[in-house]
Design a protein around this motif. Structure first.
Motif, PDB file in Angstrom:
ATOM      1  N   ILE A   1       2.502  36.213  -6.908  1.00  0.00           N
ATOM      2  CA  ILE A   1       2.134  34.813  -6.722  1.00  0.00           C
ATOM      3  C   ILE A   1       1.305  34.639  -5.451  1.00  0.00           C
ATOM      4  O   ILE A   1       0.248  33.998  -5.450  1.00  0.00           O
ATOM      5  CB  ILE A   1       3.397  33.927  -6.654  1.00  0.00           C
ATOM      6  CG1 ILE A   1       4.154  33.986  -7.995  1.00  0.00           C
ATOM      7  CG2 ILE A   1       3.037  32.489  -6.307  1.00  0.00           C
ATOM      8  CD1 ILE A   1       5.491  33.259  -7.971  1.00  0.00           C
ATOM      9  N   LEU A   2       1.785  35.252  -4.366  1.00  0.00           N
ATOM     10  CA  LEU A   2       1.097  35.102  -3.084  1.00  0.00           C
ATOM     11  C   LEU A   2      -0.270  35.773  -3.093  1.00  0.00           C
ATOM     12  O   LEU A   2      -1.240  35.227  -2.542  1.00  0.00           O
ATOM     13  CB  LEU A   2       1.965  35.683  -1.963  1.00  0.00           C
ATOM     14  CG  LEU A   2       3.318  34.999  -1.753  1.00  0.00           C
ATOM     15  CD1 LEU A   2       4.079  35.661  -0.612  1.00  0.00           C
ATOM     16  CD2 LEU A   2       3.153  33.510  -1.482  1.00  0.00           C
ATOM     17  N   PHE A   3      -0.376  36.955  -3.725  1.00  0.00           N
ATOM     18  CA  PHE A   3      -1.662  37.644  -3.775  1.00  0.00           C
ATOM     19  C   PHE A   3      -2.687  36.839  -4.563  1.00  0.00           C
ATOM     20  O   PHE A   3      -3.878  36.831  -4.220  1.00  0.00           O
ATOM     21  CB  PHE A   3      -1.502  39.033  -4.397  1.00  0.00           C
ATOM     22  CG  PHE A   3      -1.065  40.087  -3.418  1.00  0.00           C
ATOM     23  CD1 PHE A   3      -1.657  40.195  -2.174  1.00  0.00           C
ATOM     24  CD2 PHE A   3      -0.065  40.991  -3.745  1.00  0.00           C
ATOM     25  CE1 PHE A   3      -1.265  41.159  -1.270  1.00  0.00           C
ATOM     26  CE2 PHE A   3       0.339  41.967  -2.841  1.00  0.00           C
ATOM     27  CZ  PHE A   3      -0.259  42.043  -1.597  1.00  0.00           C
ATOM     28  N   SER A   4      -2.249  36.161  -5.636  1.00  0.00           N
ATOM     29  CA  SER A   4      -3.180  35.330  -6.403  1.00  0.00           C
ATOM     30  C   SER A   4      -3.687  34.166  -5.551  1.00  0.00           C
ATOM     31  O   SER A   4      -4.870  33.821  -5.586  1.00  0.00           O
ATOM     32  CB  SER A   4      -2.497  34.796  -7.667  1.00  0.00           C
ATOM     33  OG  SER A   4      -2.221  35.837  -8.582  1.00  0.00           O
ATOM     34  N   ILE A   5      -2.791  33.565  -4.773  1.00  0.00           N
ATOM     35  CA  ILE A   5      -3.199  32.474  -3.880  1.00  0.00           C
ATOM     36  C   ILE A   5      -4.183  32.990  -2.842  1.00  0.00           C
ATOM     37  O   ILE A   5      -5.220  32.365  -2.572  1.00  0.00           O
ATOM     38  CB  ILE A   5      -1.965  31.860  -3.200  1.00  0.00           C
ATOM     39  CG1 ILE A   5      -1.061  31.200  -4.240  1.00  0.00           C
ATOM     40  CG2 ILE A   5      -2.381  30.847  -2.129  1.00  0.00           C
ATOM     41  CD1 ILE A   5       0.264  30.698  -3.682  1.00  0.00           C
ATOM     42  N   LEU A   6      -3.895  34.159  -2.264  1.00  0.00           N
ATOM     43  CA  LEU A   6      -4.751  34.713  -1.219  1.00  0.00           C
ATOM     44  C   LEU A   6      -6.127  35.076  -1.760  1.00  0.00           C
ATOM     45  O   LEU A   6      -7.146  34.878  -1.078  1.00  0.00           O
ATOM     46  CB  LEU A   6      -4.092  35.950  -0.610  1.00  0.00           C
ATOM     47  CG  LEU A   6      -2.841  35.684   0.227  1.00  0.00           C
ATOM     48  CD1 LEU A   6      -2.143  36.991   0.588  1.00  0.00           C
ATOM     49  CD2 LEU A   6      -3.187  34.915   1.484  1.00  0.00           C
ATOM     50  N   PHE A   7      -6.174  35.615  -2.984  1.00  0.00           N
ATOM     51  CA  PHE A   7      -7.454  36.024  -3.559  1.00  0.00           C
ATOM     52  C   PHE A   7      -8.407  34.830  -3.660  1.00  0.00           C
ATOM     53  O   PHE A   7      -9.557  34.898  -3.234  1.00  0.00           O
ATOM     54  CB  PHE A   7      -7.236  36.651  -4.936  1.00  0.00           C
ATOM     55  CG  PHE A   7      -8.504  37.144  -5.574  1.00  0.00           C
ATOM     56  CD1 PHE A   7      -8.982  38.414  -5.298  1.00  0.00           C
ATOM     57  CD2 PHE A   7      -9.221  36.346  -6.461  1.00  0.00           C
ATOM     58  CE1 PHE A   7     -10.153  38.874  -5.871  1.00  0.00           C
ATOM     59  CE2 PHE A   7     -10.392  36.800  -7.042  1.00  0.00           C
ATOM     60  CZ  PHE A   7     -10.853  38.073  -6.752  1.00  0.00           C
ATOM     61  N   PHE A   8      -7.919  33.741  -4.214  1.00  0.00           N
ATOM     62  CA  PHE A   8      -8.780  32.574  -4.368  1.00  0.00           C
ATOM     63  C   PHE A   8      -8.947  31.830  -3.051  1.00  0.00           C
ATOM     64  O   PHE A   8      -9.916  31.078  -2.879  1.00  0.00           O
ATOM     65  CB  PHE A   8      -8.211  31.648  -5.445  1.00  0.00           C
ATOM     66  CG  PHE A   8      -8.362  32.197  -6.832  1.00  0.00           C
ATOM     67  CD1 PHE A   8      -9.560  32.098  -7.508  1.00  0.00           C
ATOM     68  CD2 PHE A   8      -7.315  32.840  -7.456  1.00  0.00           C
ATOM     69  CE1 PHE A   8      -9.719  32.619  -8.786  1.00  0.00           C
ATOM     70  CE2 PHE A   8      -7.454  33.372  -8.732  1.00  0.00           C
ATOM     71  CZ  PHE A   8      -8.652  33.260  -9.398  1.00  0.00           C
ATOM     72  N   GLY A   9      -8.013  32.068  -2.102  1.00  0.00           N
ATOM     73  CA  GLY A   9      -8.161  31.465  -0.783  1.00  0.00           C
ATOM     74  C   GLY A   9      -9.361  31.997  -0.027  1.00  0.00           C
ATOM     75  O   GLY A   9      -9.906  31.309   0.852  1.00  0.00           O
ATOM     76  N   VAL A  10      -9.797  33.215  -0.346  1.00  0.00           N
ATOM     77  CA  VAL A  10     -11.016  33.775   0.243  1.00  0.00           C
ATOM     78  C   VAL A  10     -12.229  33.470  -0.634  1.00  0.00           C
ATOM     79  O   VAL A  10     -13.305  33.128  -0.132  1.00  0.00           O
ATOM     80  CB  VAL A  10     -10.885  35.300   0.432  1.00  0.00           C
ATOM     81  CG1 VAL A  10     -12.219  35.908   0.868  1.00  0.00           C
ATOM     82  CG2 VAL A  10      -9.823  35.616   1.468  1.00  0.00           C
ATOM     83  N   THR A  11     -12.058  33.584  -1.943  1.00  0.00           N
ATOM     84  CA  THR A  11     -13.184  33.450  -2.874  1.00  0.00           C
ATOM     85  C   THR A  11     -13.861  32.086  -2.770  1.00  0.00           C
ATOM     86  O   THR A  11     -15.101  31.994  -2.702  1.00  0.00           O
ATOM     87  CB  THR A  11     -12.702  33.675  -4.316  1.00  0.00           C
ATOM     88  OG1 THR A  11     -12.091  34.961  -4.420  1.00  0.00           O
ATOM     89  CG2 THR A  11     -13.866  33.601  -5.285  1.00  0.00           C
ATOM     90  N   PHE A  12     -13.075  31.024  -2.738  1.00  0.00           N
ATOM     91  CA  PHE A  12     -13.657  29.674  -2.747  1.00  0.00           C
ATOM     92  C   PHE A  12     -14.472  29.385  -1.489  1.00  0.00           C
ATOM     93  O   PHE A  12     -15.642  28.980  -1.591  1.00  0.00           O
ATOM     94  CB  PHE A  12     -12.551  28.634  -2.938  1.00  0.00           C
ATOM     95  CG  PHE A  12     -13.057  27.221  -2.932  1.00  0.00           C
ATOM     96  CD1 PHE A  12     -13.698  26.699  -4.044  1.00  0.00           C
ATOM     97  CD2 PHE A  12     -12.909  26.410  -1.818  1.00  0.00           C
ATOM     98  CE1 PHE A  12     -14.176  25.395  -4.047  1.00  0.00           C
ATOM     99  CE2 PHE A  12     -13.383  25.115  -1.804  1.00  0.00           C
ATOM    100  CZ  PHE A  12     -14.012  24.609  -2.923  1.00  0.00           C
ATOM    101  N   PRO A  13     -13.926  29.574  -0.266  1.00  0.00           N
ATOM    102  CA  PRO A  13     -14.762  29.301   0.923  1.00  0.00           C
ATOM    103  C   PRO A  13     -15.942  30.259   1.050  1.00  0.00           C
ATOM    104  O   PRO A  13     -16.994  29.880   1.578  1.00  0.00           O
ATOM    105  CB  PRO A  13     -13.781  29.462   2.093  1.00  0.00           C
ATOM    106  CG  PRO A  13     -12.639  30.222   1.565  1.00  0.00           C
ATOM    107  CD  PRO A  13     -12.543  29.896   0.109  1.00  0.00           C
ATOM    108  N   PHE A  14     -15.788  31.491   0.553  1.00  0.00           N
ATOM    109  CA  PHE A  14     -16.919  32.430   0.578  1.00  0.00           C
ATOM    110  C   PHE A  14     -18.072  31.879  -0.254  1.00  0.00           C
ATOM    111  O   PHE A  14     -19.226  31.821   0.214  1.00  0.00           O
ATOM    112  CB  PHE A  14     -16.479  33.789   0.036  1.00  0.00           C
ATOM    113  CG  PHE A  14     -17.616  34.738  -0.237  1.00  0.00           C
ATOM    114  CD1 PHE A  14     -18.217  35.450   0.795  1.00  0.00           C
ATOM    115  CD2 PHE A  14     -18.089  34.924  -1.529  1.00  0.00           C
ATOM    116  CE1 PHE A  14     -19.265  36.321   0.547  1.00  0.00           C
ATOM    117  CE2 PHE A  14     -19.131  35.792  -1.798  1.00  0.00           C
ATOM    118  CZ  PHE A  14     -19.729  36.492  -0.752  1.00  0.00           C
ATOM    119  N   ASN A  15     -17.789  31.481  -1.483  1.00  0.00           N
ATOM    120  CA  ASN A  15     -18.839  30.940  -2.343  1.00  0.00           C
ATOM    121  C   ASN A  15     -19.438  29.660  -1.756  1.00  0.00           C
ATOM    122  O   ASN A  15     -20.643  29.409  -1.865  1.00  0.00           O
ATOM    123  CB  ASN A  15     -18.281  30.654  -3.740  1.00  0.00           C
ATOM    124  CG  ASN A  15     -17.938  31.921  -4.492  1.00  0.00           C
ATOM    125  OD1 ASN A  15     -18.521  32.972  -4.256  1.00  0.00           O
ATOM    126  ND2 ASN A  15     -16.986  31.833  -5.398  1.00  0.00           N
TER     127      ASN A  15
END
Length: 319
Positions: free
Chosen positions: A127-141
């Protein structure tokens, strides 16, 4: 039609990924997984590179609409190779008298996870890894889109970034990952990922620009696909082979998707309520919590290995 098709293919890819790692776990024991899973990951990365390289050429040669036929042909080849692996490495299993269903398989996976301290940690960490993955992806884009004046330059930058990150990931997976597993162990190698996230969020928070975005995203992708992903899948080798598929299906189908849902909710709330710095602070707290879970996972992994040995399940330990 395109969004539906893209969503369908992405879901199929998720199912195929679960299936491939289940087959790999059935063929390899725990010791072989440390040595061979990075090689399997490298092969997958190389296939991705080759696929991206030939897509344009294939589209010109056979037409864009016929790429689906090529995709189906490659799936057929993968099916043939899987059949050969099954014939060579798996014993025939008698058909169960009970009724088979997706719900029953998920229930078996859930029951095993509930009874296993290690798999409980894996579920929470998923659960936490999924949150972290998109936590980087969105601000990066978001930062990349704001850093270039038009879509063509954004696409060009993303293509260059993808090529460099994929090439680096391939080299790390091929030459470094198995050395990390031998020196640090499986769970400590996974611990590198939340540490990388914590570093990335901290750096990104103080450098909210293209440099910060690239640093956070690049380090995330390289450690995730180059080292942590193979180690993560090696954890499942302690699960009895007859239940491994159900446990993998449950972990990928329930906790991981819960994490995706929560990340979407957090990003929506972040856009409306939280500042960028507060989002990074919250993401850093999630990374720290995930790291603590991985630390507790180390003793649980050792307990599972001992339990396998005492139960006589030497197929997961020998090699």
């Amino acid at each position: 039609l395109y969004p539906i098709l893209w969503l369908t293919i992405s879901r199929v890819s998720l199912i195929l990924g679960t299936f491939v790692w289940n087959v790999a776990g059935g063929v390899c024991d725990a010791r072989q997984a440390k040595r061979l899973f990075p090689l399997f990951t490298s092969a997958g990365i190389l296939g991705s590179v080759l696929g991206n390289s030939i897509t344009g050429i294939a589209a010109k040669a056979i037409g864009t609409e016929n790429l689906l036929i090529l995709h189906a042909a490659l799936l057929g080849l993968a099916l043939f190779l899987t059949y050969r692996i099954a014939r060579g490495y798996f014993k025939p299993v008698k058909k169960s008298a009970g009724r088979q269903s997706l719900w029953n398989d998920l229930r078996v996976g859930y029951d095993f996870v509930r009874a296993s301290r290690l798999m409980q940690f894996v579920a929470y960490a998923s659960i936490l890894f999924s949150i972290l993955f998109f936590g980087v992806t969105f601000p990066f884009n978001k930062v990349v889109s704001a850093s270039f004046p038009d879509e063509a330059q954004v696409a060009g930058f993303l293509g260059l970034f993808s090529s460099l990150s994929t090439a680096t990931t391939f080299l790390v997976s091929l030459f470094l990952a198995n050395r990390l597993y031998a020196r640090l162990g499986i769970t400590n190698s996974i611990l590198l990922l939340p540490v990388t996230y914590l570093f990335g969020f901290t750096f990104f928070a103080f450098n909210y620009n293209l440099t910060g975005a690239v640093t956070a995203r690049f380090s995330q992708l390289v450690i995730l696909s180059g080292a942590a992903d193979s180690a993560w899948n090696a954890l499942f080798n302690v699960v009895p082979s007859q239940k491994r598929g159900q446990v993998l299906a449950f972990q990928n189908g329930v906790p991981s998707q819960v994490g995706v849902l929560l990340s979407g909710v957090l990003l929506i709330l972040g856009e409306k309520i939280l500042t960028t710095q507060q989002i990074f602070l919250l993401s850093g707290a999630v990374a720290l919590l995930c790291g603590l879970l991985i630390c507790r996972m180390r003793s649980a992994y050792g307990e599972e290995l001992i339990a396998d040995l005492l139960a006589g399940r030497v197929e997961s330990l020998s090699g």
